[in-house]
Design a protein around this motif. Structure first.
Motif, short mmCIF file in Angstrom:
data_model
loop_
_atom_site.label_atom_id
_atom_site.label_comp_id
_atom_site.label_asym_id
_atom_site.label_seq_id
_atom_site.Cartn_x
_atom_site.Cartn_y
_atom_site.Cartn_z
N ALA A 1 0.82 -1.21 0.00
CA ALA A 1 0.00 0.00 0.00
C ALA A 1 0.86 1.27 0.00
CB ALA A 1 -0.92 0.00 1.20
N SER A 2 1.90 1.27 0.82
CA SER A 2 2.75 2.46 0.86
C SER A 2 3.47 2.68 -0.46
CB SER A 2 3.73 2.38 2.03
OG SER A 2 4.64 1.31 1.81
N VAL A 3 3.87 1.56 -1.08
CA VAL A 3 4.53 1.69 -2.37
C VAL A 3 3.56 2.28 -3.41
CG1 VAL A 3 5.47 0.36 -4.31
CG2 VAL A 3 6.27 -0.10 -2.00
N ILE A 4 2.32 1.80 -3.40
CA ILE A 4 1.33 2.31 -4.36
C ILE A 4 1.05 3.80 -4.09
CG2 ILE A 4 -1.10 2.18 -5.04
CD1 ILE A 4 -0.90 -0.86 -4.62
N ILE A 5 0.86 4.12 -2.83
CA ILE A 5 0.58 5.53 -2.49
C ILE A 5 1.76 6.42 -2.87
CG2 ILE A 5 0.21 7.12 -0.57
CD1 ILE A 5 -1.44 4.89 0.75
N GLN A 6 2.98 5.96 -2.57
CA GLN A 6 4.15 6.75 -2.93
C GLN A 6 4.28 6.90 -4.44
OE1 GLN A 6 7.45 4.91 -0.98
NE2 GLN A 6 6.96 5.80 1.03
N ALA A 7 3.99 5.82 -5.15
CA ALA A 7 4.05 5.90 -6.61
C ALA A 7 3.01 6.89 -7.13
CB ALA A 7 3.83 4.51 -7.23
N GLN A 8 1.81 6.81 -6.57
CA GLN A 8 0.77 7.76 -6.98
C GLN A 8 1.17 9.21 -6.64
OE1 GLN A 8 -2.09 7.32 -8.69
NE2 GLN A 8 -1.42 5.21 -9.02
N TRP A 9 1.72 9.33 -5.44
CA TRP A 9 2.17 10.67 -5.02
C TRP A 9 3.27 11.19 -5.93
CZ3 TRP A 9 1.48 15.14 -3.25
CH2 TRP A 9 2.53 15.97 -2.90
N ARG A 10 4.25 10.34 -6.24
CA ARG A 10 5.34 10.77 -7.13
C ARG A 10 4.80 11.12 -8.52
NH1 ARG A 10 8.56 6.10 -4.80
NH2 ARG A 10 9.73 7.07 -3.12
N ALA A 11 3.85 10.30 -9.00
CA ALA A 11 3.26 10.59 -10.31
C ALA A 11 2.53 11.94 -10.27
CB ALA A 11 2.30 9.47 -10.71
N TYR A 12 1.75 12.15 -9.22
CA TYR A 12 1.03 13.42 -9.08
C TYR A 12 2.01 14.59 -8.99
CZ TYR A 12 -1.44 17.26 -6.95
OH TYR A 12 -1.94 18.49 -6.68
N HIS A 13 3.05 14.39 -8.18
CA HIS A 13 4.03 15.46 -8.00
C HIS A 13 4.74 15.78 -9.32
CE1 HIS A 13 6.67 18.09 -5.79
NE2 HIS A 13 7.73 17.46 -6.26
N GLN A 14 5.14 14.77 -10.06
CA GLN A 14 5.82 15.00 -11.34
C GLN A 14 4.88 15.69 -12.34
OE1 GLN A 14 8.95 14.75 -12.22
NE2 GLN A 14 9.48 14.09 -10.14
N LYS A 15 3.62 15.25 -12.34
CA LYS A 15 2.66 15.89 -13.23
C LYS A 15 2.46 17.35 -12.86
CE LYS A 15 -2.02 15.46 -15.04
NZ LYS A 15 -3.27 14.73 -15.00
N PHE A 16 2.39 17.61 -11.57
CA PHE A 16 2.24 18.99 -11.11
C PHE A 16 3.45 19.84 -11.52
CE2 PHE A 16 0.79 22.44 -8.64
CZ PHE A 16 1.88 22.97 -7.99
N ARG A 17 4.65 19.31 -11.32
CA ARG A 17 5.87 20.03 -11.73
C ARG A 17 5.88 20.29 -13.24
NH1 ARG A 17 11.11 17.32 -9.77
NH2 ARG A 17 11.96 19.00 -11.03
N PHE A 18 5.45 19.26 -14.01
CA PHE A 18 5.40 19.42 -15.45
C PHE A 18 4.42 20.52 -15.85
CE2 PHE A 18 5.37 18.54 -19.84
CZ PHE A 18 4.06 18.54 -20.26
N LEU A 19 3.24 20.54 -15.22
CA LEU A 19 2.26 21.56 -15.56
C LEU A 19 2.75 22.96 -15.19
CD1 LEU A 19 -1.06 19.78 -14.49
CD2 LEU A 19 -0.22 20.18 -16.81
N VAL A 20 3.38 23.08 -14.04
CA VAL A 20 3.93 24.39 -13.64
C VAL A 20 5.02 24.83 -14.61
CG1 VAL A 20 5.30 25.56 -11.86
CG2 VAL A 20 3.32 24.18 -11.21
N MET A 21 5.91 23.88 -14.96
CA MET A 21 6.99 24.22 -15.88
C MET A 21 6.42 24.61 -17.25
SD MET A 21 10.30 21.94 -16.97
CE MET A 21 10.56 21.46 -15.29
N ARG A 22 5.40 23.89 -17.73
CA ARG A 22 4.80 24.22 -19.02
C ARG A 22 4.15 25.60 -18.96
NH1 ARG A 22 -0.02 20.71 -21.47
NH2 ARG A 22 -1.12 21.94 -19.92
N GLU A 23 3.50 25.92 -17.87
CA GLU A 23 2.87 27.23 -17.73
C GLU A 23 3.93 28.34 -17.73
OE1 GLU A 23 0.00 27.51 -14.58
OE2 GLU A 23 0.38 29.65 -14.37
N ASP A 24 5.04 28.10 -17.03
CA ASP A 24 6.13 29.09 -17.00
C ASP A 24 6.73 29.27 -18.39
OD1 ASP A 24 7.42 28.20 -13.69
OD2 ASP A 24 5.76 29.51 -14.31
#
Length: 192
Positions: free
Chosen positions: A128-151
């Motif tokens: 469960a922790s691995v899945i949550i961390q993977a989801q969190w990392r995916a969300y975090h990377q997507k968020f960083r990508f969206l911010v970088m694209r907006e910039d």
């Protein structure tokens, strides 16, 4: 002999008088010519000085206008840069605050989910922790990508705006130079 001498004396007297009258008449004619020529020269000098003064005045006005235009442009560019920098600082602060709040919300949610999951199923703890961390990392990377694209899109828009402003200034400067040259040409043509 006496008559001849008297006649010659009268003739010489008349001749001297005629010569004197002719010289007086010639002097009067020459004085009138000199006076009329002097008046004409004064009129010509007055008109020439007026023309030179008017040309100097027009040049002074044009120079004053160009200096005022350059100063106003510099002042407005300075204001624009100040406002732009201030807005960038505000935008950065707001983005940082929103990202931090979002991160804290997600982190709290993740911790709540993790603790609930640990209580519910201890044997699937690692999975469960691995899945949550993977989801969190995916969300975090997507968020960083969206911010970088907006910039990147914001930077591109600013560069396009800067390039179009520079092109506009060049065209405007060229039109001012053309107008100045045409005005100079027409002014010279009118003087000719």
């Amino acid at each position: 002999v006496n008559r001849r001498w008297v006649a010659r004396k009268a003739y010489m007297k008349a001749r001297v008088f005629v010569i004197f009258m002719q010289s007086c008449h010639r002097r009067k004619v020459l004085q009138e010519q000199y006076h009329s020529q002097r008046c004409a020269a004064v009129v010509i000098q007055k008109n020439w000085r007026s023309c030179v003064t008017e040309m100097w005045y027009i040049d002074t006005i044009l120079l004053t206008l160009s200096i005022q235009t350059a100063f106003r442009r510099h002042r407005e560019e300075k204001k624009y840069r100040k406002v732009r920098n201030a807005s960038l600082v505000v935008q950065r602060s707001v983005r940082m605050h929103l990202a931090r709040r979002k991160f804290m919300t997600v982190a709290n949610a993740v911790m709540l989910i993790q603790s609930s999951w640990r209580k519910h199923n201890s044997c699937r703890k690692n999975k469960a922790s691995v899945i949550i961390q993977a989801q969190w990392r995916a969300y975090h990377q997507k968020f960083r990508f969206l911010v970088m694209r907006e910039d990147v899109m914001h930077i591109q828009a600013r560069i396009r705006c800067f390039l179009s402003e520079r092109k506009y200034r060049k065209v405007r400067y060229a039109s001012v130079v053309i107008q100045r040259n045409l005005r100079s040409y027409f002014a010279q043509k009118q003087l000719s």
